[in-house]
Motif scaffolding. Structure first.
Motif, PDB file in Angstrom:
ATOM      1  N   ASN A   1      16.722   8.189   0.466  1.00 28.90           N
ATOM      2  CA  ASN A   1      15.949   7.818  -0.792  1.00 28.90           C
ATOM      3  C   ASN A   1      15.920   6.430  -0.993  1.00 28.90           C
ATOM      4  OD1 ASN A   1      15.353  10.794  -0.800  1.00 28.90           O
ATOM      5  ND2 ASN A   1      17.313  11.105  -2.147  1.00 28.90           N
ATOM      6  N   ARG A   2      14.842   5.993  -1.519  1.00 25.97           N
ATOM      7  CA  ARG A   2      14.520   4.583  -2.137  1.00 25.97           C
ATOM      8  C   ARG A   2      15.590   4.295  -3.226  1.00 25.97           C
ATOM      9  NH1 ARG A   2       9.761   1.838  -0.762  1.00 25.97           N
ATOM     10  NH2 ARG A   2      10.969   0.285  -1.633  1.00 25.97           N
ATOM     11  N   LYS A   3      16.135   3.267  -3.469  1.00 22.29           N
ATOM     12  CA  LYS A   3      16.797   2.871  -4.286  1.00 22.29           C
ATOM     13  C   LYS A   3      16.243   2.510  -5.802  1.00 22.29           C
ATOM     14  CE  LYS A   3      20.740   1.298  -1.412  1.00 22.29           C
ATOM     15  NZ  LYS A   3      21.536   0.242  -0.753  1.00 22.29           N
ATOM     16  N   LEU A   4      15.018   1.935  -5.386  1.00 24.28           N
ATOM     17  CA  LEU A   4      14.280   1.585  -6.545  1.00 24.28           C
ATOM     18  C   LEU A   4      13.696   2.885  -7.308  1.00 24.28           C
ATOM     19  CD1 LEU A   4      12.020  -1.436  -5.326  1.00 24.28           C
ATOM     20  CD2 LEU A   4      13.908  -1.644  -6.869  1.00 24.28           C
ATOM     21  N   PRO A   5      13.671   2.959  -8.736  1.00 25.32           N
ATOM     22  CA  PRO A   5      13.177   3.748  -9.197  1.00 25.32           C
ATOM     23  C   PRO A   5      11.464   4.151  -9.081  1.00 25.32           C
ATOM     24  CG  PRO A   5      14.365   2.538 -10.916  1.00 25.32           C
ATOM     25  CD  PRO A   5      14.182   2.002  -9.478  1.00 25.32           C
ATOM     26  N   GLN A   6      11.085   5.620  -9.002  1.00 20.81           N
ATOM     27  CA  GLN A   6       9.680   5.851  -8.741  1.00 20.81           C
ATOM     28  C   GLN A   6       8.780   5.084  -9.889  1.00 20.81           C
ATOM     29  OE1 GLN A   6       8.914   7.447  -6.173  1.00 20.81           O
ATOM     30  NE2 GLN A   6       6.666   7.333  -6.735  1.00 20.81           N
ATOM     31  N   GLN A   7       9.221   4.913 -11.099  1.00 23.22           N
ATOM     32  CA  GLN A   7       8.369   4.148 -11.989  1.00 23.22           C
ATOM     33  C   GLN A   7       8.185   2.739 -11.515  1.00 23.22           C
ATOM     34  OE1 GLN A   7      10.016   3.623 -15.866  1.00 23.22           O
ATOM     35  NE2 GLN A   7       8.327   2.518 -16.678  1.00 23.22           N
ATOM     36  N   ILE A   8       9.059   2.079 -10.919  1.00 22.15           N
ATOM     37  CA  ILE A   8       8.843   0.525 -10.757  1.00 22.15           C
ATOM     38  C   ILE A   8       8.099   0.663  -9.353  1.00 22.15           C
ATOM     39  CG2 ILE A   8      10.215  -1.269  -9.819  1.00 22.15           C
ATOM     40  CD1 ILE A   8      12.275  -0.742 -11.744  1.00 22.15           C
ATOM     41  N   LEU A   9       8.287   1.495  -8.270  1.00 26.07           N
ATOM     42  CA  LEU A   9       7.428   1.641  -7.246  1.00 26.07           C
ATOM     43  C   LEU A   9       6.211   1.807  -7.346  1.00 26.07           C
ATOM     44  CD1 LEU A   9       9.834   3.685  -4.893  1.00 26.07           C
ATOM     45  CD2 LEU A   9       9.428   1.319  -4.722  1.00 26.07           C
ATOM     46  N   GLU A  10       5.723   2.679  -8.301  1.00 23.94           N
ATOM     47  CA  GLU A  10       4.416   2.837  -8.543  1.00 23.94           C
ATOM     48  C   GLU A  10       3.695   1.588  -9.457  1.00 23.94           C
ATOM     49  OE1 GLU A  10       4.466   6.141 -11.237  1.00 23.94           O
ATOM     50  OE2 GLU A  10       4.770   7.840  -9.553  1.00 23.94           O
ATOM     51  N   LEU A  11       4.452   0.885 -10.333  1.00 28.37           N
ATOM     52  CA  LEU A  11       3.991  -0.109 -10.665  1.00 28.37           C
ATOM     53  C   LEU A  11       3.746  -1.284  -9.896  1.00 28.37           C
ATOM     54  CD1 LEU A  11       3.336  -1.237 -13.266  1.00 28.37           C
ATOM     55  CD2 LEU A  11       5.636  -2.399 -13.728  1.00 28.37           C
ATOM     56  N   ILE A  12       4.713  -1.462  -8.629  1.00 28.96           N
ATOM     57  CA  ILE A  12       4.633  -2.528  -7.708  1.00 28.96           C
ATOM     58  C   ILE A  12       3.265  -1.999  -6.887  1.00 28.96           C
ATOM     59  CG2 ILE A  12       5.592  -3.310  -5.465  1.00 28.96           C
ATOM     60  CD1 ILE A  12       8.328  -3.044  -6.671  1.00 28.96           C
ATOM     61  N   ASP A  13       3.011  -0.900  -6.575  1.00 28.85           N
ATOM     62  CA  ASP A  13       1.914  -0.511  -5.763  1.00 28.85           C
ATOM     63  C   ASP A  13       0.739  -0.695  -6.586  1.00 28.85           C
ATOM     64  OD1 ASP A  13       1.295   1.183  -3.333  1.00 28.85           O
ATOM     65  OD2 ASP A  13       0.247   2.441  -4.787  1.00 28.85           O
ATOM     66  N   LYS A  14       0.518  -0.505  -7.729  1.00 27.14           N
ATOM     67  CA  LYS A  14      -0.903  -0.704  -8.436  1.00 27.14           C
ATOM     68  C   LYS A  14      -0.838  -2.277  -8.385  1.00 27.14           C
ATOM     69  CE  LYS A  14      -2.237  -0.587 -13.231  1.00 27.14           C
ATOM     70  NZ  LYS A  14      -2.074  -0.327 -14.713  1.00 27.14           N
ATOM     71  N   PHE A  15      -0.030  -3.272  -8.734  1.00 23.57           N
ATOM     72  CA  PHE A  15      -0.211  -4.551  -8.721  1.00 23.57           C
ATOM     73  C   PHE A  15      -0.742  -5.057  -7.307  1.00 23.57           C
ATOM     74  CE2 PHE A  15       1.494  -4.694 -12.852  1.00 23.57           C
ATOM     75  CZ  PHE A  15       0.932  -6.048 -13.341  1.00 23.57           C
ATOM     76  N   ILE A  16       0.176  -4.428  -6.367  1.00 21.16           N
ATOM     77  CA  ILE A  16      -0.387  -4.717  -4.830  1.00 21.16           C
ATOM     78  C   ILE A  16      -1.946  -4.613  -4.680  1.00 21.16           C
ATOM     79  CG2 ILE A  16      -0.162  -4.568  -2.521  1.00 21.16           C
ATOM     80  CD1 ILE A  16       2.916  -4.216  -2.962  1.00 21.16           C
TER      81      ILE A  16
END
Length: 909
Positions: A420-435
């Motif tokens: 599993n990814r170490k980053l929390p799902q909330q942060i991953l979704e935020l990164i994806d949104k900014f990209i």
């Protein structure tokens, strides 16, 4: 094509109403309602229809062009027209709105049994449209697509509407028809193939089912052309819907369809004896067997008896002799475990993910636990008992889950560690949104600025500072999403084109380079990376444009032309002339880009006149014409970059000094460069092994011609009539003969003494003009082309159309301030050209034209030499291949002789 009487008779037989007859007559008499374009991805073009005696447009060579071939060679089809007039259709959209708009179908087809409109689309596109527009596109019974609103419009005339999908295309038949196209056009001429018909028929009759390869290799007096002519004329039979002619070792030839059908029935009805062998049963404990539809387990194996245990728990003792007899009789078989089909994909994924190291480790583990599986003890093992118990547990677990215990011994069958990814799902979704919303936009923001906005968003979301990803992690996430889609979002589809994933064509419909020589050829232009000087004034005239005509199948350069003028119809005319001069024929299909010179009426009419199909590759897909593009690079690297004055250094503008400036190093002239370019293209490149062919282009071309037919019935004589037909004409194509002034072409009058004949005065005749010599033109009178002289021949003689055009522009520019309605008449134009005012404007173009005449002189010299030599006997190819070394040596001598002769002529010029 139907005559007026035949059309009236057809309408009477169909009992069509008067409104339908008028509608069909309007379609037959009108030009296409629009000019098609392939867009960014489709290949458009023109097909010269022999049935309709006109060119037919297509905007997809994978849907519409195969449909045109089907119409062209169907006995049921009488006529067909592309882009008929639009009509209005009405239907309800997905959200309930009533839509109505004018729609242009792709074709209108007249058949013996009826007529109607046809729309061509891919199956994939129709499936999307059926979801988006369910009331317009519907899939009917049998997989056929329907358009209810269009069918409703057609029914009011008693006509029909059809949707043609690429799923209906028989690609084998399409490739065979394309291969035989040259023979279909002349299949009625018995003088061409009649001589060998009886001999070929006798061979096919005596050997039914003979392969095409065996027939081609027959030592009798038959040729490949004769065989293909008989197949096209249906005098011998090949199942063109199932067998490919370009695979002769698999293609079977019969006398007629009935012989082919009988041969297949005899082959299918032949008796076959299937022997059933007894399965091998390993006599070991815990082995499973099947006896009388019941499963048993071997419990004990003695010297005389075997003990079995049924699934119900009862024990049975059998003598070994009786047990072996039942095996021989097939009463006892090995019990095959029923593996659930749901595990098939899982099993394949495990095996495919196993590396070579995984397989070696699994083999070692199985070798260690094999004695325990056989009921024996493990002795002298270096592996601990705990590890052996773990391997046995995994083996039995995999046997229960998949039916194959071996899979449990593979390292890849079980994953280690946390996936599993170490980053929390909330942060991953935020990164994806900014990209997606901030980085992948046309603003092309830098990563650092986007990361700063991301950190601010994290702070606003009350995410602790120690949980905010680092800048390096943020960049890694951007790289994970990099590729075609991201580049397209930031820089557009053209910048992202090199990153387009490779297209895997799992089912080969048509070979991209054709099935034979001279089937698919490419024409393209490029500016050579070399500066040239004038041979007379020593002035630097700039970089020349080169035009190549390349055979895609053999990669052979069929023609090359060099000029200072930018690409135009004149360059196309010259490469076609050179191709006919060298090979006495034109390609079947010519592929070009979307340059305006390839969209001219002149170019399209010239190809249609000689039965050539024209294809325009998509404007943004340069890989489609990779044959020419790679040749341009090869020409520069192998030839041009070895010459003085090449412009490699120009790519580094800041490094250029006076010493290395290509303009100061230029020594080559246009004529001399063209001479050695021809030597390189026709000799060096042609006889060097090509990496994609594993042989030289020359050898691939000769072998292809011998295998697929020389098609001598398509030869074009390189005579005066051919050269006149390649000349351009006016927009109307005709000119009116005036009793005193003759004919007028592009504002200039031309005269011939034949115009004095009162019977042809004030009539319209076909005209042509020479773009390299405006002083002369040609008129077609009483079955022959007559040369006409300009009224200012002494001034216009030898001047090119480009020079006259420049003079016209300059003259109009000078008069524009005084008279807005001024027209450059021939008299004023001639006087202007003779004045000093025009000399300064036209000097550069005149110098380039003078250099171009050196090229024409070299081409004319090659034509004279080819006409003085004996014509090439194509039937001696086999003899040439057997004596290849002597052939190549003699060809090198001929090439060197030609080059030395051309050098002498060039120096004298």
């Amino acid at each position: 094509m139907l005559t007026d009487y035949e059309f009236e008779k057809w309408c009477s037989n169909q009992n069509l109403p008067e409104l339908a007859v008028k509608t069909i007559q309007a379609i037959r008499s009108s030009e296409p309602s629009r000019r098609v374009g392939g867009g960014r991805k489709n290949v458009s073009g023109f097909y010269p229809s022999n049935k309709n005696k006109k060119t037919i447009q297509f905007e997809s060579h994978k849907v519409e062009l195969p449909f045109i071939y089907e119409l062209e060679h169907s006995d049921e089809v009488l006529e067909f027209y592309d882009q008929p007039p639009a009509f209005k259709i009405n239907y309800q959209s997905l959200d309930g709105r009533h839509l109505g708009f004018f729609y242009t179908p792709d074709f209108f087809v007249i058949r013996k049994s009826g007529a109607g409109w046809v729309e061509c689309k891919t199956e994939k596109e129709l499936q999307k449209l059926a979801v988006k527009q369910p009331n317009r596109y519907v899939k009917g019974e049998g997989g056929c697509w329907l358009s209810p609103p269009a069918s409703e419009y057609a029914l009011q005339f008693g006509l029909n509407f059809q949707i043609f999908s690429d799923a209906q295309i028989n690609w084998i038949l399409y490739r065979n028809i394309t291969f035989l196209e040259d023979y279909y056009r002349f299949s009625d001429d018995k003088d061409i193939w009649g001589g060998s018909e009886d001999l070929i028929k006798n061979i096919v009759t005596s050997q039914p089912g003979i392969t095409l390869n065996q027939l081609l290799d027959n030592k009798s007096e038959i040729t490949a052309d004769g065989i293909y002519f008989l197949i096209a004329a249906e005098r011998i039979y090949v199942d063109l819907e199932l067998e490919l002619l370009v695979e002769p070792e698999r293609c079977k030839v019969f006398l007629d369809p009935e012989c082919a059908k009988a041969y297949k029935l005899i082959f299918l009805s032949s008796s076959k004896t299937d022997t059933i062998s007894s399965p091998v049963i390993n006599l070991m404990t815990n082995a499973r067997i099947n006896w009388d539809s019941k499963s048993y387990t071997l419990i004990q194996i003695g010297h005389t008896e075997i003990t079995l245990r049924a699934d119900s728990g009862e024990f049975i003792d059998l003598p070994i002799i009786e047990f072996e007899n039942k095996i021989r009789q097939g009463k006892i078989t090995a019990d095959k475990p029923q593996i659930p089909s749901i595990n098939a994909e899982k099993i394949n994924s495990i095996l495919l993910s196993a590396s070579q190291k995984d397989l070696e480790d699994a083999n070692y583990r199985y070798k260690v636990i094999e004695p325990r599986l056989l009921g024996e003890s493990i002795e002298n093992s270096t592996v601990s008992d705990r590890t052996i118990r773990d391997w046995l547990a995994k083996y039995r677990q995999a046997q229960t889950m998949y039916g194959y215990g071996y899979l449990g011994l593979l390292n890849c069958s079980y994953k280690k560690g946390n996936r599993n990814r170490k980053l929390p799902q909330q942060i991953l979704e935020l990164i994806d949104k900014f990209i997606k919303e901030d980085y992948s936009t046309y603003k092309q923001k830098r990563k650092y600025e986007v990361y700063g906005a991301f950190c601010n968003a994290c702070a606003s979301s009350l995410i602790p500072d120690d949980q905010i990803p680092s800048y390096r992690t943020f960049i890694s996430e951007i790289k994970r999403r990099s590729g075609w889609e991201q580049t397209c979002s930031r820089e557009g589809h053209r910048a992202a084109y090199p990153q387009i994933p490779f297209y895997w064509e799992l089912e080969l419909t048509t070979p991209k380079h054709g099935d034979r020589c001279l089937e698919v050829c490419h024409i393209d232009h490029t500016k050579l990376d070399i500066e040239l000087r004038c041979s007379r004034t020593d002035q630097v005239l700039g970089r020349p444009w080169v035009t190549f005509l390349v055979d895609a199948y053999s990669r052979r350069v069929l023609a090359t032309y060099l000029t200072f003028d930018p690409p135009s119809y004149r360059s196309c005319m010259m490469v076609l002339r050179i191709c006919v001069m060298r090979y006495s024929r034109l390609p079947q299909i010519i592929v070009t880009d979307n340059g305006k010179e390839f969209h001219s009426t002149y170019f399209e009419s010239l190809l249609a006149l000689f039965g050539c199909t024209l294809k325009h590759r998509p404007p943004t897909l340069s890989r489609f014409s990779g044959v020419c593009e790679r040749l341009f690079g090869t020409t520069n690297t192998q030839f041009v970059y070895n010459l003085a004055g090449n412009t490699q250094i120009s790519k580094k503008v800041r490094l250029i000094t006076k010493t290395v400036n290509p303009k100061n190093l230029a020594v080559w002239t246009l004529g001399l460069l063209y001479l050695y370019l021809c030597e390189w293209a026709y000799s060096e490149y042609d006889t060097t092994e090509h990496p994609a062919l594993l042989m030289s282009p020359e050898r691939a071309f000769n072998q292809g011609m011998a295998k697929h037919g020389f098609r001598n019935h398509r030869l074009i004589p390189d005579d005066e009539n051919w050269r006149i037909l390649t000349l351009p004409t006016t927009n109307k194509g005709v000119a009116k003969i005036h009793p005193t002034q003759g004919i007028q072409i592009r504002g200039i009058h031309y005269w011939n003494s034949a115009f004095r004949d009162p019977s042809i005065q004030k009539t319209y005749v076909e005209t042509r003009y020479d773009p390299f010599d405006v002083g002369i033109a040609y008129a077609y009178i009483r079955g022959q082309w007559l040369q006409c002289i300009s009224e200012y021949y002494t001034i216009f003689k030898g001047r090119s159309e480009k020079e006259i055009w420049l003079a016209t522009v300059e003259l109009q520019k000078g008069k524009s301030n005084h008279n807005q309605g001024f027209k450059a008449r021939a008299k004023k134009l001639a006087s202007f050209i003779s004045t000093a005012e025009a000399e300064e404007v036209l000097l550069a173009q005149r110098l380039r034209d003078n250099q171009g005449r050196e090229v024409f002189k070299l081409i004319e010299n090659e034509r004279n030499q080819s006409q003085s030599n004996q014509p090439l006997n194509w039937h001696e190819t086999e003899f040439i291949e057997q004596n290849e070394q002597e052939y190549l040596v003699s060809e090198q001598v001929d090439n060197s002789t030609t080059i030395s002769t051309n050098l002498q002529i060039f120096k004298s010029y």
